[in-house]
Motif scaffolding. Structure first.
Motif, PDB file in Angstrom:
ATOM      1  N   LYS A 199      21.703   6.266  10.847  1.00 13.73           N
ATOM      2  CA  LYS A 199      21.013   7.158  11.784  1.00 13.73           C
ATOM      3  C   LYS A 199      21.778   7.230  13.098  1.00 13.73           C
ATOM      4  CE  LYS A 199      16.487   8.101  13.826  1.00 13.73           C
ATOM      5  NZ  LYS A 199      16.444   9.465  13.299  1.00 13.73           N
ATOM      6  N   HIS A 200      21.985   8.470  13.571  1.00 17.83           N
ATOM      7  CA  HIS A 200      22.655   8.658  14.862  1.00 17.83           C
ATOM      8  C   HIS A 200      21.793   8.073  15.975  1.00 17.83           C
ATOM      9  CE1 HIS A 200      25.818  11.064  13.133  1.00 17.83           C
ATOM     10  NE2 HIS A 200      24.920  11.837  12.537  1.00 17.83           N
ATOM     11  N   SER A 201      22.436   7.384  16.888  1.00 16.71           N
ATOM     12  CA  SER A 201      21.693   6.705  17.942  1.00 16.71           C
ATOM     13  C   SER A 201      22.462   6.729  19.256  1.00 16.71           C
ATOM     14  CB  SER A 201      21.405   5.253  17.529  1.00 16.71           C
ATOM     15  OG  SER A 201      22.610   4.570  17.262  1.00 16.71           O
ATOM     16  N   ILE A 202      21.814   6.211  20.271  1.00 14.13           N
ATOM     17  CA  ILE A 202      22.370   6.224  21.634  1.00 14.13           C
ATOM     18  C   ILE A 202      22.517   4.790  22.125  1.00 14.13           C
ATOM     19  CG2 ILE A 202      21.938   6.928  24.028  1.00 14.13           C
ATOM     20  CD1 ILE A 202      20.176   9.220  22.798  1.00 14.13           C
ATOM     21  N   ARG A 203      23.683   4.482  22.684  1.00 14.89           N
ATOM     22  CA  ARG A 203      23.894   3.171  23.285  1.00 14.89           C
ATOM     23  C   ARG A 203      23.616   3.264  24.776  1.00 14.89           C
ATOM     24  NH1 ARG A 203      29.191   1.880  21.928  1.00 14.89           N
ATOM     25  NH2 ARG A 203      30.010   2.342  23.992  1.00 14.89           N
ATOM     26  N   ALA A 204      22.856   2.305  25.287  1.00  9.44           N
ATOM     27  CA  ALA A 204      22.514   2.293  26.716  1.00  9.44           C
ATOM     28  C   ALA A 204      22.789   0.908  27.283  1.00  9.44           C
ATOM     29  CB  ALA A 204      21.048   2.670  26.904  1.00  9.44           C
ATOM     30  N   PRO A 205      23.122   0.828  28.548  1.00 12.05           N
ATOM     31  CA  PRO A 205      23.335  -0.490  29.157  1.00 12.05           C
ATOM     32  C   PRO A 205      22.006  -1.202  29.401  1.00 12.05           C
ATOM     33  CG  PRO A 205      23.530   1.228  30.815  1.00 12.05           C
ATOM     34  CD  PRO A 205      23.358   1.930  29.512  1.00 12.05           C
ATOM     35  N   TRP A 206      22.078  -2.521  29.506  1.00 14.62           N
ATOM     36  CA  TRP A 206      20.884  -3.275  29.854  1.00 14.62           C
ATOM     37  C   TRP A 206      20.691  -3.207  31.358  1.00 14.62           C
ATOM     38  CZ3 TRP A 206      16.956  -5.097  27.200  1.00 14.62           C
ATOM     39  CH2 TRP A 206      16.033  -5.926  27.877  1.00 14.62           C
ATOM     40  N   GLY A 207      19.471  -3.001  31.791  1.00 13.75           N
ATOM     41  CA  GLY A 207      19.214  -2.928  33.217  1.00 13.75           C
ATOM     42  C   GLY A 207      17.745  -2.713  33.502  1.00 13.75           C
ATOM     43  N   SER A 208      17.347  -2.948  34.709  1.00 13.51           N
ATOM     44  CA  SER A 208      15.939  -2.825  35.083  1.00 13.51           C
ATOM     45  C   SER A 208      15.703  -1.704  36.090  1.00 13.51           C
ATOM     46  CB  SER A 208      15.442  -4.153  35.673  1.00 13.51           C
ATOM     47  OG  SER A 208      16.236  -4.533  36.791  1.00 13.51           O
ATOM     48  N   ALA A 209      16.722  -0.888  36.346  1.00 10.48           N
ATOM     49  CA  ALA A 209      16.558   0.221  37.284  1.00 10.48           C
ATOM     50  C   ALA A 209      15.482   1.184  36.789  1.00 10.48           C
ATOM     51  CB  ALA A 209      17.880   0.959  37.467  1.00 10.48           C
ATOM     52  N   PRO A 210      14.548   1.592  37.640  1.00  7.59           N
ATOM     53  CA  PRO A 210      13.469   2.489  37.208  1.00  7.59           C
ATOM     54  C   PRO A 210      13.987   3.774  36.569  1.00  7.59           C
ATOM     55  CG  PRO A 210      12.997   1.605  39.381  1.00  7.59           C
ATOM     56  CD  PRO A 210      14.399   1.194  39.059  1.00  7.59           C
ATOM     57  N   GLU A 211      15.086   4.354  37.153  1.00  7.61           N
ATOM     58  CA  GLU A 211      15.623   5.604  36.611  1.00  7.61           C
ATOM     59  C   GLU A 211      16.144   5.416  35.189  1.00  7.61           C
ATOM     60  OE1 GLU A 211      16.623   4.173  39.365  1.00  7.61           O
ATOM     61  OE2 GLU A 211      15.891   5.450  41.002  1.00  7.61           O
ATOM     62  N   LEU A 212      16.784   4.257  34.919  1.00  8.19           N
ATOM     63  CA  LEU A 212      17.299   3.975  33.579  1.00  8.19           C
ATOM     64  C   LEU A 212      16.147   3.799  32.596  1.00  8.19           C
ATOM     65  CD1 LEU A 212      19.546   3.247  31.577  1.00  8.19           C
ATOM     66  CD2 LEU A 212      19.433   0.882  32.425  1.00  8.19           C
ATOM     67  N   ALA A 272      25.407   9.134  36.141  1.00  7.68           N
ATOM     68  CA  ALA A 272      26.117  10.337  36.587  1.00  7.68           C
ATOM     69  C   ALA A 272      26.884  10.063  37.879  1.00  7.68           C
ATOM     70  CB  ALA A 272      25.120  11.477  36.794  1.00  7.68           C
ATOM     71  N   ASP A 273      27.767  10.976  38.215  1.00 11.09           N
ATOM     72  CA  ASP A 273      28.603  10.820  39.420  1.00 11.09           C
ATOM     73  C   ASP A 273      27.773  10.722  40.684  1.00 11.09           C
ATOM     74  OD1 ASP A 273      30.842  10.872  37.835  1.00 11.09           O
ATOM     75  OD2 ASP A 273      31.194  13.030  38.098  1.00 11.09           O
ATOM     76  N   ASN A 274      26.565  11.323  40.650  1.00  5.58           N
ATOM     77  CA  ASN A 274      25.738  11.260  41.864  1.00  5.58           C
ATOM     78  C   ASN A 274      25.118   9.885  42.081  1.00  5.58           C
ATOM     79  OD1 ASN A 274      23.631  11.129  40.017  1.00  5.58           O
ATOM     80  ND2 ASN A 274      22.983  13.266  40.322  1.00  5.58           N
ATOM     81  N   GLY A 275      25.260   9.017  41.071  1.00  9.98           N
ATOM     82  CA  GLY A 275      24.790   7.643  41.201  1.00  9.98           C
ATOM     83  C   GLY A 275      23.285   7.477  41.137  1.00  9.98           C
ATOM     84  N   SER A 276      22.544   8.531  40.807  1.00 12.43           N
ATOM     85  CA  SER A 276      21.078   8.413  40.804  1.00 12.43           C
ATOM     86  C   SER A 276      20.431   8.860  39.494  1.00 12.43           C
ATOM     87  CB  SER A 276      20.480   9.204  41.961  1.00 12.43           C
ATOM     88  OG  SER A 276      20.800  10.579  41.823  1.00 12.43           O
ATOM     89  N   SER A 277      21.188   9.546  38.636  1.00 10.16           N
ATOM     90  CA  SER A 277      20.610  10.046  37.373  1.00 10.16           C
ATOM     91  C   SER A 277      21.466   9.557  36.186  1.00 10.16           C
ATOM     92  CB  SER A 277      20.515  11.576  37.374  1.00 10.16           C
ATOM     93  OG  SER A 277      21.796  12.142  37.535  1.00 10.16           O
ATOM     94  N   TRP A 278      20.819   9.551  35.018  1.00 10.52           N
ATOM     95  CA  TRP A 278      21.502   9.080  33.810  1.00 10.52           C
ATOM     96  C   TRP A 278      21.685  10.239  32.851  1.00 10.52           C
ATOM     97  CZ3 TRP A 278      23.263   4.094  33.178  1.00 10.52           C
ATOM     98  CH2 TRP A 278      22.867   3.172  34.154  1.00 10.52           C
ATOM     99  N   ILE A 279      22.908  10.318  32.279  1.00 10.97           N
ATOM    100  CA  ILE A 279      23.233  11.445  31.381  1.00 10.97           C
ATOM    101  C   ILE A 279      23.838  10.910  30.090  1.00 10.97           C
ATOM    102  CG2 ILE A 279      23.581  13.087  33.268  1.00 10.97           C
ATOM    103  CD1 ILE A 279      26.611  12.639  32.917  1.00 10.97           C
ATOM    104  N   LEU A 280      23.808  11.745  29.049  1.00 11.00           N
ATOM    105  CA  LEU A 280      24.388  11.386  27.746  1.00 11.00           C
ATOM    106  C   LEU A 280      25.817  11.886  27.638  1.00 11.00           C
ATOM    107  CD1 LEU A 280      21.454  12.180  25.262  1.00 11.00           C
ATOM    108  CD2 LEU A 280      22.295   9.910  25.948  1.00 11.00           C
ATOM    109  N   LYS A 281      26.684  11.032  27.088  1.00  5.60           N
ATOM    110  CA  LYS A 281      28.060  11.438  26.814  1.00  5.60           C
ATOM    111  C   LYS A 281      28.354  11.135  25.343  1.00  5.60           C
ATOM    112  CE  LYS A 281      31.498  10.756  29.461  1.00  5.60           C
ATOM    113  NZ  LYS A 281      32.562  10.162  30.294  1.00  5.60           N
ATOM    114  N   ASN A 282      29.055  12.069  24.707  1.00  2.00           N
ATOM    115  CA  ASN A 282      29.441  11.866  23.310  1.00  2.00           C
ATOM    116  C   ASN A 282      30.559  10.837  23.206  1.00  2.00           C
ATOM    117  OD1 ASN A 282      27.632  13.756  22.258  1.00  2.00           O
ATOM    118  ND2 ASN A 282      29.042  15.445  22.644  1.00  2.00           N
ATOM    119  N   LEU A 283      30.513  10.027  22.165  1.00  2.00           N
ATOM    120  CA  LEU A 283      31.571   9.046  21.921  1.00  2.00           C
ATOM    121  C   LEU A 283      32.513   9.579  20.856  1.00  2.00           C
ATOM    122  CD1 LEU A 283      29.479   5.733  21.788  1.00  2.00           C
ATOM    123  CD2 LEU A 283      31.013   6.486  23.611  1.00  2.00           C
TER     124      LEU A 283
END
Length: 386
Positions: free
Chosen positions: A324-337, A374-385
């Protein structure tokens, strides 16, 4: 011997196989519900006398037995759920109308049922109680065929037989009735010499009919031959008419075969029986039939018919599921993440957070995207691997 070895014909189910089994289970139970079947969950073990009520000798031999440390009474680990569900219908639900029940759960066998078979099948099935007509048999047969179609099997063989034939033939001969169990064994083995020897002193009509049964197998034309060689007893004619109707309802959905000497399940079946076969498996993948007399053992006779199959055996025949296709995300506690991950999971995406210092290794998932800041440092975006 290593202490982690499992008993013979008992095995762990690893992730890819477990997913196939679970997806099949959900798919079939959801389909049962579309037909109006209600899910029940009988216990894994019961007092032995309760578990064996209405069951045949074969079930007794397949049942693990142990002593209850609380009561000192004998317990049994279920080898089949059919009689348990019949008990639920007879005593717990106690309805006067037609009842449709379904179930799914593990059963345990003292010995494997066939070559390479597990001793811990995952049984799934459906039963109809309260209707003696052929309509119930036809619905169960249709549901069994639909279940295999949902699993992706488009080449299915349906074998039909009928317990009523043997019982109608021997009902006119007291000697034959006394030998019922022996006749059943010889017919099941298609032991013609043994059958000739046992029936030597029978009435000529009974003997000729019994000797004809092992040769009455093949396609639907067998039924016409059976009408020619079997005595025109009411029970015989009724059984042949029911088989003709059930065979006709399956034409176009399965290859239909008739075997009038196939009496598996004879101990508690009471009418038409069927077995389903698929390529790649020598044994039947599903079995079903009518068993009107089982309810009598629980003090409440109810017409009953149903079928069951082993999900583990069925899943073994299917190709390995795609990762199944899935998304890898970093571990973190930031509310936005956390908010972004929750949003993706709510949309049905698989998001796997990498533990610090570890890479992801999963058989079931292929991480083809990654969640990055993202470059703005405040939002999270998906990038293809890749």
């Amino acid at each position: 011997m290593p202490n982690w070895l499992l008993p013979e014909n008992i095995a762990d189910v690893l992730p890819s196989e477990a997913r196939k089994i679970e997806e099949l289970r959900r798919l079939m139970l959801d389909n049962f519900r579309l037909y109006g079947y209600e899910l029940v969950m009988p216990p894994l073990l019961e007092y032995l006398e309760s578990l064996m009520t209405g069951a045949g000798k074969d079930t007794d031999l397949r049942t693990f037995k142990l002593v209850d440390q609380l009561s000192g009474r004998m317990l049994g680990l279920r080898a089949d759920m059919t009689t348990q569900v019949a008990r639920i219908d007879a005593h717990l639900l106690n309805r006067a109308t037609v009842t449709r029940l379904c179930y799914a759960g593990s059963v345990l066998h003292t010995r494997p049922s066939g070559l390479h078979a597990t001793r811990e099948p995952l049984q799934i099935g459906a039963e109809i109680y309260g209707h003696a007509g052929l309509e119930a048999d036809a619905e169960i047969q249709e549901l069994a065929l639909a279940s295999l179609a949902l699993a992706g099997f488009d080449s299915v063989r349906l074998d039909l037989s009928h317990v009523g034939l043997l019982r109608a033939i021997i009902a006119q001969d007291a000697a034959a009735e006394r030998d019922e169990a022996a006749l059943y064994a010889l017919l099941r083995a298609k032991d013609a010499p043994g059958l000739r020897a046992l029936t030597a002193q029978y009435d000529a009509v009974t003997r000729d009919a019994l000797l004809a049964l092992p040769n009455l197998y093949g396609d639907i034309d067998v039924l016409a031959r059976a009408r020619e060689v079997l005595p025109p007893l009411p029970g015989v004619l009724k059984a042949l008419a029911e088989l003709a109707a059930l065979a006709g309802s399956a034409l176009g959905r399965a290859e239909v075969a008739i075997d009038l000497a196939d009496l598996r399940g004879y101990q508690y079946e009471s009418g038409a029986m069927f077995a389903l076969y698929v390529p790649g498996l020598p044994n039947a993948v599903a079995r079903g039939g009518r068993y009107d007399h089982v309810g009598e053992a629980f003090g409440r006779a109810r017409p009953a018919t149903g079928f069951s199959l082993d999900l583990r055996e069925l899943a073994r025949l299917l190709p390995t599921a795609e990762r199944k296709h899935s998304i890898r995300a970093p571990w973190g506690s930031a509310p936005e993440l956390k908010e972004k991950i929750a949003e993706l999971r709510k949309a049905g995406e698989v998001v796997i957070q990498s533990m610090p210092g570890h890479s992801n290794e999963q058989d079931e998932f292929e991480c083809d995207r990654v969640l990055v800041l993202a470059d703005n440092g405040s939002s999270w975006i998906l990038k293809n691997l890749g």
